[in-house]
Design a protein around this motif. Sequence first.
Motif, PDB file in Angstrom:
ATOM      1  N   TRP A  93      27.481  29.975  23.603  1.00 41.22           N
ATOM      2  CA  TRP A  93      28.133  31.192  23.157  1.00 41.22           C
ATOM      3  C   TRP A  93      27.916  31.336  21.667  1.00 41.22           C
ATOM      4  O   TRP A  93      27.947  30.374  20.938  1.00 41.22           O
ATOM      5  N   ALA A 147      23.519  41.262  31.243  1.00 45.04           N
ATOM      6  CA  ALA A 147      22.476  41.522  32.244  1.00 45.04           C
ATOM      7  C   ALA A 147      23.105  41.697  33.622  1.00 45.04           C
ATOM      8  O   ALA A 147      22.760  42.627  34.359  1.00 45.04           O
ATOM      9  N   ILE A 148      24.048  40.835  33.958  1.00 46.84           N
ATOM     10  CA  ILE A 148      24.745  40.947  35.248  1.00 46.84           C
ATOM     11  C   ILE A 148      25.535  42.259  35.307  1.00 46.84           C
ATOM     12  O   ILE A 148      25.501  42.970  36.314  1.00 46.84           O
ATOM     13  N   MET A 153      14.835  39.087  32.509  1.00 47.56           N
ATOM     14  CA  MET A 153      14.758  37.664  32.803  1.00 47.56           C
ATOM     15  C   MET A 153      14.483  36.855  31.537  1.00 47.56           C
ATOM     16  O   MET A 153      15.118  35.827  31.293  1.00 47.56           O
ATOM     17  N   PHE A 197      23.599  36.833  29.265  1.00 46.21           N
ATOM     18  CA  PHE A 197      23.682  36.646  30.712  1.00 46.21           C
ATOM     19  C   PHE A 197      24.712  37.592  31.324  1.00 46.21           C
ATOM     20  O   PHE A 197      24.431  38.276  32.319  1.00 46.21           O
ATOM     21  N   LEU A 198      25.893  37.656  30.726  1.00 54.28           N
ATOM     22  CA  LEU A 198      26.951  38.518  31.263  1.00 54.28           C
ATOM     23  C   LEU A 198      26.579  39.999  31.178  1.00 54.28           C
ATOM     24  O   LEU A 198      26.871  40.774  32.095  1.00 54.28           O
ATOM     25  N   PHE A 249      23.607  26.922  28.618  1.00 51.44           N
ATOM     26  CA  PHE A 249      24.205  28.146  28.098  1.00 51.44           C
ATOM     27  C   PHE A 249      25.045  27.835  26.869  1.00 51.44           C
ATOM     28  O   PHE A 249      25.668  26.789  26.774  1.00 51.44           O
ATOM     29  N   PHE A 273      19.423  31.726  27.070  1.00 48.13           N
ATOM     30  CA  PHE A 273      20.570  30.882  27.412  1.00 48.13           C
ATOM     31  C   PHE A 273      21.832  31.274  26.657  1.00 48.13           C
ATOM     32  O   PHE A 273      22.742  30.469  26.516  1.00 48.13           O
ATOM     33  N   ASN A 274      21.897  32.512  26.170  1.00 43.89           N
ATOM     34  CA  ASN A 274      23.096  33.000  25.514  1.00 43.89           C
ATOM     35  C   ASN A 274      24.031  33.557  26.582  1.00 43.89           C
ATOM     36  O   ASN A 274      23.623  34.397  27.391  1.00 43.89           O
ATOM     37  N   GLY A 275      25.276  33.103  26.596  1.00 42.77           N
ATOM     38  CA  GLY A 275      26.233  33.532  27.613  1.00 42.77           C
ATOM     39  C   GLY A 275      26.498  35.025  27.594  1.00 42.77           C
ATOM     40  O   GLY A 275      26.634  35.658  28.641  1.00 42.77           O
ATOM     41  N   VAL A 314      17.601  36.620  29.438  1.00 43.68           N
ATOM     42  CA  VAL A 314      18.550  35.657  29.990  1.00 43.68           C
ATOM     43  C   VAL A 314      18.094  34.233  29.687  1.00 43.68           C
ATOM     44  O   VAL A 314      18.911  33.344  29.484  1.00 43.68           O
TER      45      VAL A 314
END
Length: 158
Positions: free
Chosen positions: A35, A122-123, A108, A119-120, A33, A114-116, A111
């Motif tokens: 940033w 999507a969650i 998916m 990911f955040l 991951f 691998f960008n933070g 995500v």
Amino acid sequence: MNHDHGMAAPPLSMNGTSGMHYGKKMMMMHMTFFWGKDAEILFSGWPGRRLGGGMYALALIFIFFLAFLVEWISHSRLIKPGGANNVWAGVVQSLLHAVRVGLAYLVMLAVMSFNGGVFLMAIAGHMLGFLLFGSRVFKRNMDILSSEKTSDLPPMSC
């Protein structure tokens, strides 16, 4: 026994990236991951470095919306119960399933950039979608106690 079929993995650099050569252009792939707003998400060159962080912010909103949409479709009741035409209801249910799976795969793949931030987002999209459409927060007590089907599609499972 060698199972790599003659294909070697690209070497990792010190910053956790792997490089692949496409013609004269070197493409970097992150293996951890990271940033930053300079990421490629879903499509080559998107969002890229255009408009500073504006396109990156738009990409994050897009990923949030996709994840939110997956949860809405997963918990929706779009097919009227007791309909006369089971074949048509089955076709619509299958189309909804295909759309849900396709959107989930897009999230998916995003995500996998691998960008933070991706990911955040999507969650967060999945969380807010579940909170609004799947949790008990906005359901009446009668809806919770009934054994009636709560959505058109079965839950996603591995």
